[in-house]
Scaffold this motif. Structure first.
Motif, mmCIF file in Angstrom:
data_model
loop_
_atom_site.group_PDB
_atom_site.id
_atom_site.type_symbol
_atom_site.label_atom_id
_atom_site.label_comp_id
_atom_site.label_asym_id
_atom_site.label_seq_id
_atom_site.Cartn_x
_atom_site.Cartn_y
_atom_site.Cartn_z
ATOM 1 N N ASN A 77 72.364 17.896 -66.958
ATOM 2 C CA ASN A 77 72.700 16.700 -66.193
ATOM 3 C C ASN A 77 71.662 15.631 -66.510
ATOM 4 O OD1 ASN A 77 73.004 14.759 -64.197
ATOM 5 N ND2 ASN A 77 73.750 16.273 -62.719
ATOM 6 N N ALA A 84 63.274 17.542 -58.019
ATOM 7 C CA ALA A 84 62.933 18.779 -58.721
ATOM 8 C C ALA A 84 61.453 18.873 -59.060
ATOM 9 C CB ALA A 84 63.778 18.900 -59.989
ATOM 10 N N ARG A 130 60.456 26.830 -54.128
ATOM 11 C CA ARG A 130 60.781 27.680 -55.294
ATOM 12 C C ARG A 130 59.940 28.952 -55.300
ATOM 13 N NH1 ARG A 130 61.829 23.001 -59.595
ATOM 14 N NH2 ARG A 130 64.029 22.717 -59.103
ATOM 15 N N GLY A 187 73.919 25.610 -61.621
ATOM 16 C CA GLY A 187 73.783 24.234 -61.127
ATOM 17 C C GLY A 187 72.355 23.767 -61.296
ATOM 18 N N CYS A 188 71.845 23.933 -62.515
ATOM 19 C CA CYS A 188 70.399 23.787 -62.763
ATOM 20 C C CYS A 188 69.912 22.341 -62.755
ATOM 21 C CB CYS A 188 70.051 24.410 -64.107
ATOM 22 S SG CYS A 188 70.965 23.675 -65.472
ATOM 23 N N GLY A 189 70.812 21.366 -62.971
ATOM 24 C CA GLY A 189 70.334 19.998 -63.179
ATOM 25 C C GLY A 189 69.656 19.934 -64.532
ATOM 26 N N ASP A 238 74.856 23.763 -65.881
ATOM 27 C CA ASP A 238 75.152 22.746 -64.885
ATOM 28 C C ASP A 238 76.659 22.547 -64.881
ATOM 29 O OD1 ASP A 238 73.383 21.041 -63.036
ATOM 30 O OD2 ASP A 238 74.947 19.682 -63.675
ATOM 31 N N TYR A 239 77.107 21.373 -64.631
ATOM 32 C CA TYR A 239 78.509 21.161 -64.313
ATOM 33 C C TYR A 239 79.448 21.817 -65.312
ATOM 34 C CZ TYR A 239 81.509 19.160 -60.956
ATOM 35 O OH TYR A 239 82.369 19.023 -59.923
ATOM 36 N N ASP A 257 84.102 24.912 -62.865
ATOM 37 C CA ASP A 257 83.451 24.958 -61.555
ATOM 38 C C ASP A 257 82.665 26.260 -61.397
ATOM 39 O OD1 ASP A 257 82.647 24.554 -58.939
ATOM 40 O OD2 ASP A 257 84.491 23.528 -58.432
ATOM 41 N N LEU A 258 81.852 26.284 -60.361
ATOM 42 C CA LEU A 258 81.107 27.521 -60.072
ATOM 43 C C LEU A 258 82.014 28.612 -59.548
ATOM 44 C CD1 LEU A 258 77.708 26.463 -58.457
ATOM 45 C CD2 LEU A 258 78.185 27.163 -60.791
ATOM 46 N N GLU A 309 70.142 26.470 -56.549
ATOM 47 C CA GLU A 309 69.336 25.609 -55.669
ATOM 48 C C GLU A 309 69.991 24.246 -55.478
ATOM 49 O OE1 GLU A 309 65.132 25.181 -56.784
ATOM 50 O OE2 GLU A 309 65.341 23.063 -56.291
ATOM 51 N N ARG A 310 70.243 23.901 -54.228
ATOM 52 C CA ARG A 310 70.727 22.568 -53.838
ATOM 53 C C ARG A 310 72.023 22.178 -54.544
ATOM 54 N NH1 ARG A 310 67.493 18.512 -55.082
ATOM 55 N NH2 ARG A 310 66.443 19.640 -56.727
ATOM 56 N N VAL A 311 72.919 23.154 -54.673
ATOM 57 C CA VAL A 311 74.209 22.904 -55.316
ATOM 58 C C VAL A 311 75.337 23.052 -54.296
ATOM 59 C CG1 VAL A 311 75.793 23.652 -57.129
ATOM 60 C CG2 VAL A 311 73.319 23.765 -57.513
ATOM 61 N N THR A 358 77.088 20.331 -52.182
ATOM 62 C CA THR A 358 77.993 19.332 -52.767
ATOM 63 C C THR A 358 79.382 19.891 -53.067
ATOM 64 O OG1 THR A 358 77.395 19.869 -55.049
ATOM 65 C CG2 THR A 358 76.012 18.256 -53.912
ATOM 66 N N LEU A 359 79.594 21.177 -52.900
ATOM 67 C CA LEU A 359 80.839 21.792 -53.358
ATOM 68 C C LEU A 359 81.930 21.762 -52.287
ATOM 69 C CD1 LEU A 359 79.559 24.944 -55.297
ATOM 70 C CD2 LEU A 359 79.949 22.615 -56.140
#
Ligand SMILES: C[S@@+](CC[C@H](N)C(=O)[O-])C[C@H]1O[C@@H](n2cnc3c(N)ncnc32)[C@H](O)[C@@H]1O
Length: 236
Positions: free
Chosen positions: A8, A15, A24, A43-45, A67-68, A72-73, A89-91, A94-95
């Motif tokens: 991303n 981060a 972390r 969803g690592c960014g 990532d994206y 989808d995940l 982490e932090r994904v 948003t889903l």
């Protein structure tokens, strides 16, 4: 390290926050990492967390970071049980269907492996050192309009893992603490004056007052902000 999708390009200040590194540490401890393991960072960014994970494996394991995905995940291109541990982490905040994503992340974790979810409880944001009416207005605006769909994701992770039927669920709250506006702005976007007005993080009519008050509090040295993140882990 293997990278399954393009990173991303969004520069994620969060981060690299030292406070987030504390989160972390909790997550990596919960993963019970061992040299030679195969880990997925979903969803690592960027590759920040993946590099830290790889270092923990002592150069002998494998970290897959994605990532994206178009799929989808909820539809990962891996066989069941592919990974010794999964970090996400932090994904989920948003889903649209976090439950389906959790089921999929559990599917690709081997039996006995660990699934570790990290997310924010945006409703826990608190600040001090600013006029109360400004804080109330900006907080209301933020919670009503801006942050992802699941503002309470952090504190719901434990329940979501339990409802997914996973055993040995643990949950750890980690309170992030910032004593100046600049460091807080790395994690709390409504405190970041560099984010353009059209991002809609602060009510337009309060923007000047808000950032003026933040600057004054920073100069006085009595600013404070906190937010709670949660690390929830299950054995699959
Ligand atoms: C807030 S960032 C967190 C990035 C990284 N996990 C970290 O903690 O630094 C959320 C990330 O989730 C990714 N994401 C959102 N929906 C996704 C999906 N369906 N599949 C994979 N990644 C997704 C976004 O592209 C973004 O990079």
């Amino acid at each position: 390290m293997a990278h399954d999708t393009p990173g991303n390009p969004h520069t994620d200040l969060i981060a690299v926050s030292p406070e987030l590194q504390r989160v972390r540490e909790v997550a990596f401890a919960a993963l019970h990492l061992e040299p030679g393991q195969c880990i997925l960072d979903a969803g690592c960014g960027g590759d920040e967390a993946a590099r830290l994970l790889a270092a923990r494996l002592g150069g002998t394991g494998e970290v897959v970071w994605l990532d994206y995905h178009a799929e989808d995940l909820t539809c990962l291109p891996y066989p069941g049980g592919r990974f010794d541990a999964v970090h996400c982490e932090r994904v989920l905040q948003t889903l649209g269907d976090p439950g389906a994503a959790i089921a999929e992340l559990a599917r690709v974790t081997r039996p006995g492996g660990r699934l570790c979810l990290v997310d924010t409880d945006w409703e826990s944001v608190a600040v001090d050192g600013l006029p109360a009416h400004l804080v109330a207005a900006v907080r209301h605006h933020l919670l009503a309009t801006v942050v992802g769909r699941h503002l309470d994701m952090g504190r719901t992770l434990r329940r979501r893992l339990l409802r997914a039927g996973l055993p040995e669920v643990t949950a750890v709250p980690v309170a992030l603490y910032f004593a100046d506006p600049k460091s807080a702005a790395t994690v709390l976007p409504m405190l970041n004056p560099a984010i353009p007005p059209d991002a809609g993080l602060v009510p337009p009519d309060l923007r000047d007052d808000w950032f003026g008050a933040l600057s004054e509090a920073g100069s006085r040295g009595d600013f404070l902000a906190t937010i709670t993140m949660w690390v929830a882990t299950a054995v699959v």
